[in-house]
Motif scaffolding. Structure first.
Motif, short mmCIF file in Angstrom:
data_model
loop_
_atom_site.label_atom_id
_atom_site.label_comp_id
_atom_site.label_asym_id
_atom_site.label_seq_id
_atom_site.Cartn_x
_atom_site.Cartn_y
_atom_site.Cartn_z
N THR A 155 0.82 -1.21 0.00
CA THR A 155 0.00 0.00 0.00
C THR A 155 0.85 1.26 0.00
OG1 THR A 155 -0.12 0.07 2.42
CG2 THR A 155 -1.83 -1.18 1.28
N VAL A 156 0.19 2.37 -0.33
CA VAL A 156 0.76 3.71 -0.16
C VAL A 156 -0.20 4.48 0.74
CG1 VAL A 156 1.45 5.86 -1.27
CG2 VAL A 156 1.89 3.66 -2.40
N VAL A 157 0.32 5.05 1.81
CA VAL A 157 -0.51 5.79 2.75
C VAL A 157 0.05 7.18 2.96
CG1 VAL A 157 -1.15 3.65 3.94
CG2 VAL A 157 0.76 5.03 4.81
N PRO A 158 -0.77 8.14 3.43
CA PRO A 158 -0.23 9.45 3.80
C PRO A 158 0.75 9.30 4.95
CG PRO A 158 -2.64 9.51 3.62
CD PRO A 158 -2.24 8.07 3.59
N ALA A 194 0.59 4.39 -10.60
CA ALA A 194 -0.47 5.05 -11.38
C ALA A 194 -1.65 5.42 -10.49
CB ALA A 194 -0.92 4.14 -12.52
N ASP A 195 -2.06 4.50 -9.62
CA ASP A 195 -3.20 4.78 -8.74
C ASP A 195 -2.84 5.84 -7.70
OD1 ASP A 195 -4.63 2.90 -10.12
OD2 ASP A 195 -4.39 1.32 -8.61
N THR A 196 -1.59 5.80 -7.21
CA THR A 196 -1.16 6.81 -6.24
C THR A 196 -1.13 8.19 -6.88
OG1 THR A 196 0.21 5.17 -5.08
CG2 THR A 196 0.72 7.49 -4.70
N ALA A 197 -0.58 8.27 -8.08
CA ALA A 197 -0.52 9.57 -8.78
C ALA A 197 -1.92 10.11 -9.02
CB ALA A 197 0.22 9.40 -10.11
N GLN A 198 -2.84 9.25 -9.39
CA GLN A 198 -4.21 9.69 -9.63
C GLN A 198 -4.84 10.23 -8.35
OE1 GLN A 198 -6.77 6.58 -11.06
NE2 GLN A 198 -8.43 7.97 -11.58
N ALA A 199 -4.62 9.53 -7.22
CA ALA A 199 -5.19 9.98 -5.95
C ALA A 199 -4.58 11.32 -5.52
CB ALA A 199 -4.95 8.92 -4.89
N LEU A 200 -3.26 11.45 -5.71
CA LEU A 200 -2.60 12.71 -5.32
C LEU A 200 -3.08 13.88 -6.16
CD1 LEU A 200 1.04 11.39 -4.77
CD2 LEU A 200 -0.54 12.20 -3.00
N GLY A 274 3.95 12.30 -13.38
CA GLY A 274 3.70 13.71 -13.09
C GLY A 274 3.75 14.11 -11.63
N ILE A 275 4.26 13.23 -10.78
CA ILE A 275 4.38 13.56 -9.36
C ILE A 275 5.86 13.78 -9.04
CG2 ILE A 275 4.03 12.78 -6.99
CD1 ILE A 275 1.45 13.37 -8.49
N ALA A 294 -3.58 4.05 -2.23
CA ALA A 294 -3.60 3.06 -3.30
C ALA A 294 -3.09 1.73 -2.76
CB ALA A 294 -2.74 3.53 -4.47
N THR A 295 -3.52 0.65 -3.41
CA THR A 295 -3.16 -0.70 -2.98
C THR A 295 -2.92 -1.58 -4.20
OG1 THR A 295 -4.50 -0.52 -0.97
CG2 THR A 295 -3.94 -2.74 -1.71
N THR A 296 -1.94 -2.46 -4.12
CA THR A 296 -1.79 -3.51 -5.13
C THR A 296 -1.72 -4.84 -4.41
OG1 THR A 296 -0.52 -4.24 -7.07
CG2 THR A 296 0.76 -3.41 -5.21
N LEU A 297 -2.29 -5.87 -5.03
CA LEU A 297 -2.43 -7.17 -4.39
C LEU A 297 -1.53 -8.20 -5.06
CD1 LEU A 297 -6.31 -7.32 -4.01
CD2 LEU A 297 -4.64 -6.58 -2.31
#
Length: 474
Positions: A155-158, A194-200, A274-275, A294-297
């Motif tokens: 995962t990626v967390v704040p 990709a999911d982290t960048a989108q959330a940010l 782009g981050i 974001a999370t990857t399994l």
């Protein structure tokens, strides 16, 4: 729906395994002392190898069709399923067990998987160094603890600091930084970025500092054997099994800092999306209770077990041992994993007296397993009442066709395509444990352990002759 009989399930598994014998893997190990490398040719994570997590590939040689397999077993044999002949089996095995190539210590156990009846045994309760056949125990414990559908999260967390995000390792051995994913599903740093960048971006953020948290595991990250091309440091965060660049296979020098390398790869992927990452990644602790951005399994646990067994993947083995520890409330260390694996196997009803699981991979010579314990686990994996253990059987290499058995009992051997077994090889230690659909139509589990032999290849041929005898006689 009526219950599936053991012989029906395993015969189908054997046929499916042969149909999926489209593998180009020739890992052959592990050996220590620099003799030979467990992942010499193709690493498990990058190989199309049949089963729940595998894609089909091109045939390296003609594999038997399903009708051909049934013909080899014998017309109607699966339906009749006559009881194996113990006396004939003993007459066939005893001269082969006396082969000096097997060394001064050897142990044997052959069991009818349908009934649990012991068909032949010799020293079956004597605990010996099992080498990589200990992976059968690792797999059984992990599946018992978590089930085949369990997926490991990365995962990626704040972070705790303003503008910080933290990459949190969950111990996924399938995690990859490759932009073109290897065969099968698995954790992807590319998708996670990709999911982290989108959330940010959705939150109006285009610049971060990056931390990484690999604190899930405890204790030494180095295996007791030290630095070894067969195994990366055992960490909760690692991409591509600590291999440099996009080296997918072979025994290679592993990263000495796989968690940091994974974080650097993730930072580069964020930048491409782009981050801006304002500093080099640094170790950081994820805040308690932080909700993932974001999370990857990972590949499902059943698929990880199949990869591990087919190709004797040491990195997956050590990861699964630690996942078993976590699920059992033990520290995620070598010591915690040993306690957890032992307890899980005992809960399956196998005799763990004298056994020791000093690691999950079998590289540690302090491991101790009996041939009777191994056949006990194989019998339980074939029990229709324990479907969660099935990947232990479906992951076994097929003689003459897949994984570490691709070049063994091949060609005109009567065992080719019929024997499925886990290999085990350390210098002076050789083992083979698996199953065969015998001429009687029964599924037979076997385990042969040997030690103090002259050399690996000679002992391997002796073990292959034993497996072939089980295939032809039981």
């Amino acid at each position: 729906m009526p219950p599936v009989k053991t012989w029906q399930l395993i015969a189908g598994s054997a046929v499916a395994g042969l149909a999926l014998s489209a593998v180009t893997v020739t890992a052959a190990g592990p050996w220590d002392s620099g003799q030979r490398k467990a992942e010499r040719d193709t690493a498990a994570s990058w190989s199309p190898t049949g089963g729940a997590d595998h894609a089909a590939g091109s045939l390296p040689q003609a594999a038997p069709s399903a009708p051909g397999v049934l013909t080899a077993i014998g017309p109607g044999a699966l339906r009749k399923a006559a009881a194996p002949d113990s006396a004939a089996l003993a007459a066939a095995l005893e001269p082969l067990l006396a082969d000096p190539a097997l060394g001064s210590a050897r142990s044997a156990s052959v069991v009818d998987a349908a009934t649990g009846e012991v068909l032949y045994e010799s020293g079956s309760r004597e605990a010996m160094t099992p080498a990589s056949t200990v992976k059968i125990a690792t797999a059984s414990a992990a599946l018992a603890a978590l089930g085949p559908e369990y997926r490991i999260r990365t995962t990626v967390v704040p972070g705790a600091e303003p503008g910080q995000v933290v990459l949190v390792g969950g111990g996924d051995p399938s995690l990859t930084a490759m932009k073109k994913a290897p065969a099968g599903s698995g954790g992807s740093l590319v998708a996670l970025a990709a999911d982290t960048a989108q959330a940010l971006k959705a939150a109006g953020t285009d610049s971060v500092t990056l931390g990484y948290d690999d604190s899930l595991y405890s204790g030494p990250v180095r295996h007791p054997i030290g630095e070894n091309d067969n195994l990366a440091p055992v960490t909760a965060l690692m991409a591509d099994e600590g291999r440099p660049g996009e080296t997918p296979s072979g025994a290679v020098e592993r990263s000495r800092q796989p968690a940091e390398d994974a974080a650097r790869a993730f930072a580069a992927l964020l930048k491409e999306r782009g981050i801006k990452v304002t500093a080099d990644p640094a170790r950081a602790k994820a805040p308690a209770g932080a909700q993932p951005l974001a999370t990857t399994l990972s590949t499902p646990l059943g698929g990880l077990v199949e990869r591990m067994l087919t190709n004797s993947d040491n990195d997956i083995a050590e990861a699964l041992a630690r996942q078993t520890a976590i699920a059992s409330g033990q520290p995620a260390s070598f010591e915690g994993a040993e306690k957890a694996v032992t307890a899980r196997l005992a809960s399956l009803g196998v005799d763990t007296a004298g056994a020791r699981f000093a690691d999950g991979s079998g590289l540690n010579r302090a491991d101790r397993v009996s041939s009777g314990l191994l056949t006990g686990l194989l019998v339980r994996a074939g029990d229709p009442k324990r479907p969660e253990l099935r990947p232990v059987l479906t992951g076994l290499p097929v003689a003459g066709f897949t994984g570490t058995l691709r070049t063994r009992n091949s060609g005109g051997s009567p065992a080719a395509g019929l024997v499925r077994a886990k290999t085990g090889t350390l210098y002076g230690v050789n083992a083979l444990a698996g199953t065969v659909v015998a001429p009687s139509g029964r599924l037979v589990a076997f385990a042969f352990l040997s030690a103090n032999g002259p050399d690996g290849p000679t002992a391997e041929r002796g073990l292959d002759r034993l497996a072939a005898a089980v295939a032809a006689t039981s």
